[in-house]
Design a protein around this motif. Structure first.
Motif, mmCIF file in Angstrom:
data_model
loop_
_atom_site.group_PDB
_atom_site.id
_atom_site.type_symbol
_atom_site.label_atom_id
_atom_site.label_comp_id
_atom_site.label_asym_id
_atom_site.label_seq_id
_atom_site.Cartn_x
_atom_site.Cartn_y
_atom_site.Cartn_z
ATOM 1 N N GLU A 66 33.767 52.962 30.087
ATOM 2 C CA GLU A 66 34.512 52.469 31.238
ATOM 3 C C GLU A 66 33.750 51.307 31.878
ATOM 4 O O GLU A 66 32.546 51.416 32.115
ATOM 5 C CB GLU A 66 34.679 53.563 32.295
ATOM 6 N N VAL A 67 34.454 50.221 32.159
ATOM 7 C CA VAL A 67 33.865 49.077 32.845
ATOM 8 C C VAL A 67 34.680 48.858 34.120
ATOM 9 O O VAL A 67 35.848 48.469 34.050
ATOM 10 C CB VAL A 67 33.877 47.808 31.978
ATOM 11 N N MET A 68 34.071 49.126 35.268
ATOM 12 C CA MET A 68 34.783 49.067 36.546
ATOM 13 C C MET A 68 34.297 47.866 37.339
ATOM 14 O O MET A 68 33.128 47.792 37.719
ATOM 15 C CB MET A 68 34.547 50.359 37.330
ATOM 16 N N PHE A 69 35.196 46.933 37.598
ATOM 17 C CA PHE A 69 34.882 45.717 38.340
ATOM 18 C C PHE A 69 35.256 45.947 39.805
ATOM 19 O O PHE A 69 36.423 46.225 40.116
ATOM 20 C CB PHE A 69 35.652 44.536 37.767
ATOM 21 N N ILE A 70 34.284 45.800 40.698
ATOM 22 C CA ILE A 70 34.477 46.172 42.103
ATOM 23 C C ILE A 70 34.222 44.976 43.014
ATOM 24 O O ILE A 70 33.155 44.355 42.966
ATOM 25 C CB ILE A 70 33.534 47.326 42.485
ATOM 26 N N GLU A 71 35.201 44.687 43.841
ATOM 27 C CA GLU A 71 35.100 43.615 44.832
ATOM 28 C C GLU A 71 34.985 44.234 46.221
ATOM 29 O O GLU A 71 35.806 45.085 46.619
ATOM 30 C CB GLU A 71 36.345 42.727 44.770
ATOM 31 N N LEU A 72 33.967 43.825 46.979
ATOM 32 C CA LEU A 72 33.817 44.264 48.365
ATOM 33 C C LEU A 72 34.395 43.208 49.292
ATOM 34 O O LEU A 72 34.063 42.028 49.184
ATOM 35 C CB LEU A 72 32.342 44.487 48.708
ATOM 36 N N GLU A 73 35.234 43.655 50.205
ATOM 37 C CA GLU A 73 35.779 42.797 51.252
ATOM 38 C C GLU A 73 35.366 43.363 52.603
ATOM 39 O O GLU A 73 34.810 44.460 52.679
ATOM 40 C CB GLU A 73 37.299 42.691 51.108
ATOM 41 N N PRO A 74 35.603 42.632 53.706
ATOM 42 C CA PRO A 74 35.057 43.057 54.995
ATOM 43 C C PRO A 74 35.447 44.472 55.413
ATOM 44 O O PRO A 74 36.590 44.901 55.237
ATOM 45 C CB PRO A 74 35.637 42.020 55.964
ATOM 46 N N VAL A 75 34.479 45.168 55.987
ATOM 47 C CA VAL A 75 34.722 46.509 56.507
ATOM 48 C C VAL A 75 35.733 46.462 57.644
ATOM 49 O O VAL A 75 36.558 47.374 57.810
ATOM 50 C CB VAL A 75 33.400 47.140 56.991
ATOM 51 N N ASP A 76 35.714 45.385 58.429
ATOM 52 C CA ASP A 76 36.543 45.306 59.627
ATOM 53 C C ASP A 76 37.861 44.565 59.414
ATOM 54 O O ASP A 76 38.548 44.225 60.378
ATOM 55 C CB ASP A 76 35.762 44.649 60.770
ATOM 56 N N ASP A 77 38.251 44.311 58.152
ATOM 57 C CA ASP A 77 39.517 43.623 57.900
ATOM 58 C C ASP A 77 40.693 44.567 58.166
ATOM 59 O O ASP A 77 40.601 45.781 57.925
ATOM 60 C CB ASP A 77 39.578 43.140 56.455
ATOM 61 N N ARG A 78 41.821 44.005 58.611
ATOM 62 C CA ARG A 78 42.995 44.823 58.904
ATOM 63 C C ARG A 78 43.806 45.156 57.649
ATOM 64 O O ARG A 78 44.720 45.971 57.686
ATOM 65 C CB ARG A 78 43.908 44.092 59.900
ATOM 66 N N VAL A 79 43.521 44.521 56.535
ATOM 67 C CA VAL A 79 44.111 44.765 55.210
ATOM 68 C C VAL A 79 45.525 44.201 55.114
ATOM 69 O O VAL A 79 45.818 43.397 54.224
ATOM 70 C CB VAL A 79 44.090 46.257 54.814
ATOM 71 N N PHE A 80 46.435 44.642 56.005
ATOM 72 C CA PHE A 80 47.795 44.109 56.046
ATOM 73 C C PHE A 80 48.099 43.612 57.463
ATOM 74 O O PHE A 80 47.617 44.173 58.452
ATOM 75 C CB PHE A 80 48.825 45.176 55.661
ATOM 76 N N THR A 81 48.912 42.572 57.544
ATOM 77 C CA THR A 81 49.334 42.062 58.847
ATOM 78 C C THR A 81 50.422 42.966 59.415
ATOM 79 O O THR A 81 50.905 43.884 58.746
ATOM 80 C CB THR A 81 49.891 40.637 58.716
ATOM 81 N N ARG A 82 50.826 42.688 60.631
ATOM 82 C CA ARG A 82 51.902 43.478 61.248
ATOM 83 C C ARG A 82 53.213 43.298 60.504
ATOM 84 O O ARG A 82 54.111 44.140 60.601
ATOM 85 C CB ARG A 82 52.067 43.072 62.715
ATOM 86 N N GLN A 83 53.331 42.208 59.782
ATOM 87 C CA GLN A 83 54.533 41.966 58.982
ATOM 88 C C GLN A 83 54.487 42.683 57.622
ATOM 89 O O GLN A 83 55.419 42.595 56.832
ATOM 90 C CB GLN A 83 54.734 40.464 58.747
ATOM 91 N N GLY A 84 53.357 43.377 57.354
ATOM 92 C CA GLY A 84 53.249 44.148 56.126
ATOM 93 C C GLY A 84 52.808 43.359 54.914
ATOM 94 O O GLY A 84 52.949 43.832 53.782
#
Length: 207
Positions: A66-84
């Motif tokens: 298994e080769v798992m490629f992992i990207e870290l993004e900000p801990v405090d990001d909202r991920v999705f906007t209010r518009q989804g």
């Protein structure tokens, strides 16, 4: 509790990346709960001269690597906007992982060679013997006939910052886009469970 407080204090992804660099077993067990015969973890693994992956887990059991490629993004990001729709950080990460997948599909021989090289010299997990990169089934990573199974993952944001609808939307990416998106609280769940009574796990990881 200390890890939860640590996550609460984080801005961006640099702090959590350093945390995983010092404690790579936490990242490994988040993705490999049943373990493997051969275990390696790399930080800032290159895909040619174009891309650099935050973390790569190489985990082997009978018949597969298994080769798992992992990207870290900000801990405090909202991920999705209010518009989804994905935030700018998530949209950029999704595009980046699409680029990684395309590169992987067209450069498997080079990636395999780089994985062997990094397993020998740049593993930060320090669990498996780096002199012979082989699993218990006798499958050598360097053998072109051994099977590589690639997967792609993004860790971003906190669970409490994602609405119920956005949680459902996030889950669809694994099936429609072949990319898993998880919050840092998924890592916290692992820490809460695995290290509630750390002594047995520490003994296992040292053996």
């Amino acid at each position: 509790e200390a890890f939860s407080d640590f996550l609460d204090s984080q801005k961006g992804e640099r702090g959590i990346s350093d945390f995983f660099s010092d404690r790579p077993q936490i990242l490994y067990w988040r993705f490999c709960r049943s373990g493997g015969h051969c275990r390696f973890l790399f930080k800032e693994f290159p895909l040619g001269s174009q891309y650099k992956v935050d973390y790569v887990i190489l985990n082997s059991y009978s018949g597969v690597w298994e080769v798992m490629f992992i990207e870290l993004e900000p801990v405090d990001d909202r991920v999705f906007t209010r518009q989804g729709v994905p935030t700018k950080k998530l949209a950029r990460a999704l595009k980046q992982l699409d680029d990684w997948k395309e590169y992987y599909d067209t450069n498997k021989a080079q990636i395999r060679a780089d994985l062997v090289n990094w397993a020998k010299r740049k593993d930060i997990l320090h669990y498996s013997d780096s002199r012979v990169i082989s699993n218990m089934s006798g499958d050598y990573l360097a053998d072109p006939a051994s099977y590589l199974a690639d997967s792609y993952h993004i860790i971003i944001g906190r669970r409490d910052h994602i609405s119920r609808d956005s949680h459902k939307r996030k889950a669809t990416y694994k099936f429609s886009h072949h990319i898993e998106i998880m919050s840092y609280d998924r890592v916290k769940d692992l820490v809460d469970f695995r290290y509630r009574n750390p002594e047995p796990w520490l003994k296992e990881e040292k053996n």
